[in-house]
Design a protein around this motif. Structure first.
Motif, mmCIF file in Angstrom:
data_model
loop_
_atom_site.group_PDB
_atom_site.id
_atom_site.type_symbol
_atom_site.label_atom_id
_atom_site.label_comp_id
_atom_site.label_asym_id
_atom_site.label_seq_id
_atom_site.Cartn_x
_atom_site.Cartn_y
_atom_site.Cartn_z
ATOM 1 N N PRO A 190 0.909 -1.263 -0.064
ATOM 2 C CA PRO A 190 0.139 0.080 0.107
ATOM 3 C C PRO A 190 0.774 1.258 -0.012
ATOM 4 O O PRO A 190 1.708 1.457 0.778
ATOM 5 C CB PRO A 190 -0.601 -0.021 1.329
ATOM 6 N N VAL A 191 0.696 2.207 -1.029
ATOM 7 C CA VAL A 191 1.380 3.405 -1.008
ATOM 8 C C VAL A 191 0.457 4.418 -2.084
ATOM 9 O O VAL A 191 0.133 4.016 -2.801
ATOM 10 C CB VAL A 191 2.883 3.211 -1.410
ATOM 11 N N GLU A 192 0.664 5.573 -1.483
ATOM 12 C CA GLU A 192 0.205 6.548 -2.378
ATOM 13 C C GLU A 192 1.457 6.997 -3.293
ATOM 14 O O GLU A 192 2.339 7.441 -3.122
ATOM 15 C CB GLU A 192 -0.137 7.788 -1.597
ATOM 16 N N GLY B 165 -3.959 4.780 -12.143
ATOM 17 C CA GLY B 165 -3.938 5.974 -13.061
ATOM 18 C C GLY B 165 -5.318 6.554 -12.721
ATOM 19 O O GLY B 165 -6.176 5.869 -11.991
ATOM 20 N N VAL B 166 -5.466 7.771 -13.123
ATOM 21 C CA VAL B 166 -6.715 8.444 -13.054
ATOM 22 C C VAL B 166 -7.214 8.922 -14.440
ATOM 23 O O VAL B 166 -6.396 8.969 -15.046
ATOM 24 C CB VAL B 166 -6.510 9.649 -12.168
ATOM 25 N N GLY B 167 -8.917 9.037 -14.480
ATOM 26 C CA GLY B 167 -8.970 9.417 -15.956
ATOM 27 C C GLY B 167 -9.806 10.568 -15.309
ATOM 28 O O GLY B 167 -11.124 10.323 -15.383
ATOM 29 N N LEU C 51 3.338 -1.119 -19.085
ATOM 30 C CA LEU C 51 2.512 0.447 -18.825
ATOM 31 C C LEU C 51 1.162 0.056 -19.259
ATOM 32 O O LEU C 51 1.026 -0.261 -20.597
ATOM 33 C CB LEU C 51 3.557 1.321 -19.265
ATOM 34 N N ILE C 52 0.196 0.309 -18.365
ATOM 35 C CA ILE C 52 -1.318 0.203 -19.041
ATOM 36 C C ILE C 52 -1.480 1.545 -19.501
ATOM 37 O O ILE C 52 -1.793 2.492 -18.807
ATOM 38 C CB ILE C 52 -2.309 -0.351 -17.921
ATOM 39 N N ASN C 53 -1.538 1.795 -20.931
ATOM 40 C CA ASN C 53 -1.723 2.984 -21.371
ATOM 41 C C ASN C 53 -3.186 3.041 -21.773
ATOM 42 O O ASN C 53 -3.930 2.814 -21.013
ATOM 43 C CB ASN C 53 -0.723 3.195 -22.632
ATOM 44 N N HIS D 5 -2.567 -0.847 -25.085
ATOM 45 C CA HIS D 5 -3.209 0.293 -25.213
ATOM 46 C C HIS D 5 -4.700 -0.347 -25.208
ATOM 47 O O HIS D 5 -5.113 -0.618 -26.368
ATOM 48 C CB HIS D 5 -2.834 0.882 -26.470
ATOM 49 N N PRO D 6 -5.288 -0.281 -23.990
ATOM 50 C CA PRO D 6 -6.759 -0.887 -24.343
ATOM 51 C C PRO D 6 -7.920 0.044 -24.482
ATOM 52 O O PRO D 6 -7.728 1.487 -24.334
ATOM 53 C CB PRO D 6 -7.271 -1.470 -22.565
ATOM 54 N N GLY D 7 -8.968 -0.128 -25.267
ATOM 55 C CA GLY D 7 -9.935 0.829 -25.416
ATOM 56 C C GLY D 7 -10.965 0.568 -24.169
ATOM 57 O O GLY D 7 -10.228 0.337 -23.031
ATOM 58 N N MET E 241 -13.489 2.937 -13.240
ATOM 59 C CA MET E 241 -12.716 4.253 -14.111
ATOM 60 C C MET E 241 -14.129 4.657 -15.233
ATOM 61 O O MET E 241 -14.096 5.627 -15.407
ATOM 62 C CB MET E 241 -11.465 4.382 -14.631
ATOM 63 N N GLN E 242 -14.125 3.353 -16.032
ATOM 64 C CA GLN E 242 -15.096 3.459 -17.098
ATOM 65 C C GLN E 242 -16.595 4.025 -16.636
ATOM 66 O O GLN E 242 -17.275 4.832 -17.243
ATOM 67 C CB GLN E 242 -15.325 2.197 -17.702
ATOM 68 N N ARG E 243 -16.948 3.632 -15.512
ATOM 69 C CA ARG E 243 -18.110 4.050 -14.782
ATOM 70 C C ARG E 243 -18.206 5.487 -14.688
ATOM 71 O O ARG E 243 -19.133 6.279 -14.979
ATOM 72 C CB ARG E 243 -18.659 3.330 -13.632
HETATM 73 N N1 LIG Z 1 -11.125 1.347 -17.608
HETATM 74 C C1 LIG Z 1 -10.752 1.935 -18.761
HETATM 75 O O1 LIG Z 1 -11.751 1.883 -19.646
HETATM 76 C C2 LIG Z 1 -9.369 1.937 -19.375
HETATM 77 C C3 LIG Z 1 -9.209 2.004 -20.546
HETATM 78 C C4 LIG Z 1 -7.814 2.406 -21.120
HETATM 79 C C5 LIG Z 1 -6.908 2.566 -20.045
HETATM 80 N N2 LIG Z 1 -7.111 2.268 -18.948
HETATM 81 C C6 LIG Z 1 -6.022 2.471 -18.005
HETATM 82 O O2 LIG Z 1 -5.793 1.495 -17.096
HETATM 83 C C7 LIG Z 1 -5.396 1.746 -15.707
HETATM 84 C C8 LIG Z 1 -6.089 0.914 -14.838
HETATM 85 O O3 LIG Z 1 -7.448 1.588 -15.016
HETATM 86 P P1 LIG Z 1 -8.904 1.050 -14.316
HETATM 87 O O4 LIG Z 1 -10.045 1.085 -15.226
HETATM 88 O O5 LIG Z 1 -8.461 -0.535 -13.749
HETATM 89 O O6 LIG Z 1 -9.070 2.092 -12.954
HETATM 90 P P2 LIG Z 1 -9.671 1.892 -11.638
HETATM 91 O O7 LIG Z 1 -10.794 0.815 -11.709
HETATM 92 O O8 LIG Z 1 -10.376 3.492 -11.411
HETATM 93 O O9 LIG Z 1 -8.548 1.637 -10.704
HETATM 94 C C9 LIG Z 1 -7.495 2.487 -10.404
HETATM 95 C C10 LIG Z 1 -6.462 1.812 -9.620
HETATM 96 O O10 LIG Z 1 -5.306 2.867 -9.493
HETATM 97 C C11 LIG Z 1 -5.073 3.139 -8.048
HETATM 98 N N3 LIG Z 1 -4.663 4.599 -7.951
HETATM 99 C C12 LIG Z 1 -5.193 5.672 -8.505
HETATM 100 N N4 LIG Z 1 -4.408 6.613 -8.218
HETATM 101 C C13 LIG Z 1 -3.401 6.235 -7.095
HETATM 102 C C14 LIG Z 1 -2.292 7.027 -6.523
HETATM 103 N N5 LIG Z 1 -2.203 8.234 -6.366
HETATM 104 N N6 LIG Z 1 -1.819 6.040 -5.704
HETATM 105 C C15 LIG Z 1 -1.684 4.692 -5.793
HETATM 106 N N7 LIG Z 1 -2.776 4.039 -6.385
HETATM 107 C C16 LIG Z 1 -3.581 4.839 -7.162
HETATM 108 C C17 LIG Z 1 -6.388 2.827 -7.463
HETATM 109 O O11 LIG Z 1 -5.941 2.523 -6.014
HETATM 110 P P3 LIG Z 1 -7.048 2.666 -4.918
HETATM 111 O O12 LIG Z 1 -8.576 2.354 -5.407
HETATM 112 O O13 LIG Z 1 -6.439 1.614 -3.921
HETATM 113 O O14 LIG Z 1 -7.117 4.014 -4.541
HETATM 114 C C18 LIG Z 1 -6.955 1.820 -8.166
HETATM 115 O O15 LIG Z 1 -6.416 0.548 -7.949
HETATM 116 C C19 LIG Z 1 -5.232 3.278 -15.733
HETATM 117 O O16 LIG Z 1 -4.004 3.838 -16.153
HETATM 118 C C20 LIG Z 1 -6.128 3.829 -16.968
HETATM 119 O O17 LIG Z 1 -5.853 4.992 -17.360
HETATM 120 C C21 LIG Z 1 -8.402 2.018 -18.348
#
Ligand SMILES: NC(=O)c1ccc[n+]([C@@H]2O[C@H](COP(=O)([O-])OP(=O)(O)OC[C@H]3O[C@@H](n4cnc5c(N)ncnc54)[C@H](OP(=O)(O)O)[C@@H]3O)[C@@H](O)[C@H]2O)c1
Length: 231
Positions: free
Chosen positions: A57-59, A84-86, A130-132, A175-177, A183-185
């Motif tokens: 666990p780490v920020e 990542g964040v979106g 890298l999950i882009n 590079h996923p869609g 995040m998608q929600r």
């Molecule tokens: N979902 C999509 O449609 C999609 C499509 C293409 C690419 N991606 C990429 O795929 C990756 C994963 O996305 P996801 O959809 O799985 O996202 P998600 O469900 O929102 O999960 C995000 C994850 O990132 C962690 N995180 C976010 N900010 C952080 C921080 N400052 N420090 C530590 N951990 C942090 C969260 O940890 P906590 O919950 O523990 O805080 C969580 O485990 C991202 O890079 C995103 O850009 C997503």
């Protein structure tokens, strides 16, 4: 090289949910997995499910905390950046603070964690994934700061790949869609449309691509993998 009596070690950021959790599950049969994230309860629940894994666990934007957390990792076979964040919005409505947060999590934290772990990755001739995003290849209206962060992440990966090749470290951008995750929600809520999980990739499908990248034979380097939801 990994010693024969040791299982290889992987670190997956963003493993508390979404794509990162699916990646951790996919790697767990063959790797001891450090589960990155901030939600300690979710990380412990996943660790209880996956023998050989443990919470990490780490920020990730807290550079001092990250430096402390990597202490003791001397050999790392696989590093998967999924955290990542979106943060969406038009250029007109995106503040400097949003730009900074997006880049801080999606780019700077990735670069810093990678930098700190390079000696351990070199020691294992490891793999970095890298999950882009599709947004790292094409920037659409309303996605400027997110896409810019993912374009930057791709540039980082390309430079890292070239720099680390002499050390045996391989680098893959995935590079996923759209993927069915929290995040998608958030994205769909922002866009005001209906959430259609069947129209999106499953996190397990993205995890399959990661597994492909990290298990590629020594003669093959998978530099970029692009996944789209099948029509
Ligand atoms: N979902 C999509 O449609 C999609 C499509 C293409 C690419 N991606 C990429 O795929 C990756 C994963 O996305 P996801 O959809 O799985 O996202 P998600 O469900 O929102 O999960 C995000 C994850 O990132 C962690 N995180 C976010 N900010 C952080 C921080 N400052 N420090 C530590 N951990 C942090 C969260 O940890 P906590 O919950 O523990 O805080 C969580 O485990 C991202 O890079 C995103 O850009 C997503």
């Amino acid at each position: 090289m990994t010693e024969p009596d040791l299982r290889p070690l992987a670190l997956v950021t963003g493993a508390s949910r979404g794509i990162g959790a699916a990646v951790a599950r996919a790697l767990a049969p063959g790797f001891d997995v450090l589960l990155g994230g901030r939600d300690a309860g979710a990380l412990q629940a996943l660790a209880d499910e996956l023998p050989g894994s443990r919470p990490w666990p780490v920020e990730l934007t807290d550079t001092a905390a990250v430096a402390e957390a990597v202490g003791g990792i001397e050999r790392l076979d696989v590093l998967v950046h999924s955290a990542g964040v979106g943060l969406l919005g038009s250029v007109a409505e995106t503040s400097a603070g949003t730009w900074r947060r997006q880049f801080d999590v999606n780019v700077v934290a990735v670069a810093e964690l990678t930098r700190l772990l390079l000696p351990a990755l070199r020691a294992a001739r490891g793999r970095v994934v890298l999950i882009n995003s599709g947004s790292g290849l094409v920037a659409r209206p309303g996605w400027a700061s997110y896409a810019a962060s993912k374009f930057a992440l791709r540039a980082f990966a390309d430079a890292l790949r070239a720099e680390e090749a002499p050390h045996g470290v391989r680098v893959t951008s995935v590079h996923p869609g759209r993927v069915d995750t929290d995040m998608q929600r958030g994205v769909v809520a922002h866009e005001g449309g209906a959430y259609k999980p069947d129209a999106y990739l499953r996190p397990e499908s993205v995890a399959g691509a990661v597994l492909l990248a990290v298990t590629a034979p020594p003669d093959a380097e998978l530099t970029e993998l692009v996944l789209r939801p099948a029509p």
